[in-house]
Design an enzyme around this catalytic site. Structure first.
Site, PDB file in Angstrom:
ATOM      1  N   CYS A 194       0.838  -1.211   0.000  1.00  9.47           N
ATOM      2  CA  CYS A 194       0.000   0.000   0.000  1.00  9.47           C
ATOM      3  C   CYS A 194       0.873   1.262   0.000  1.00  9.47           C
ATOM      4  CB  CYS A 194      -0.913  -0.062   1.226  1.00  9.47           C
ATOM      5  SG  CYS A 194      -1.723   1.475   1.661  1.00  9.47           S
ATOM      6  N   CYS A 248       0.135   3.754   2.749  1.00 12.18           N
ATOM      7  CA  CYS A 248       0.617   3.218   4.035  1.00 12.18           C
ATOM      8  C   CYS A 248       2.106   3.501   4.203  1.00 12.18           C
ATOM      9  CB  CYS A 248       0.385   1.703   4.108  1.00 12.18           C
ATOM     10  SG  CYS A 248      -1.340   1.206   4.002  1.00 12.18           S
TER      11      CYS A 248
END
Length: 102
Positions: A31, A34
């Site tokens: 991600c 993230c």
């Protein structure tokens, strides 16, 4: 305080039974957002001695992600006395993270 890796094995002890407020970062290695948020979470963990900060990899801890209804990552969840008191999804500025745990 350093960031803890939270798993289903240590979740009860580190999160539910914690005397401190706990900030959980639900994330995944693939991600991009993230990865952008991760260093900010590390900074928050270093700055706040009264808050426990943990990261939960949603790919490795699917049960915890399901338990908290994580649909978007990154998602930050704040737990106090074993109860969720705040939540935020997506990348947010450090100041907003600090406000989440107050």
């Amino acid at each position: 305080m350093s960031v803890l890796t939270i798993t289903s094995e240590n979740f009860k002890e580190e999160v539910l039974d914690s005397k401190e407020v706990v900030l959980l970062d639900f994330w995944a290695s693939w991600c991009g957002p993230c990865q952008m948020l991760s260093p900010v979470i590390d900074e928050v963990a270093e700055e706040l001695s009264n808050v426990k900060v943990g990261k939960i990899n949603v790919d490795e801890q699917e049960e915890l992600a399901r338990k908290y209804g994580i649909m978007t990552i990154p998602t930050l969840v704040v737990i106090k006395d074993g109860v969720e008191i705040n939540r935020s999804a997506g990348v947010i500025p450090k100041e907003s993270i600090l406000n989440l745990v107050k």
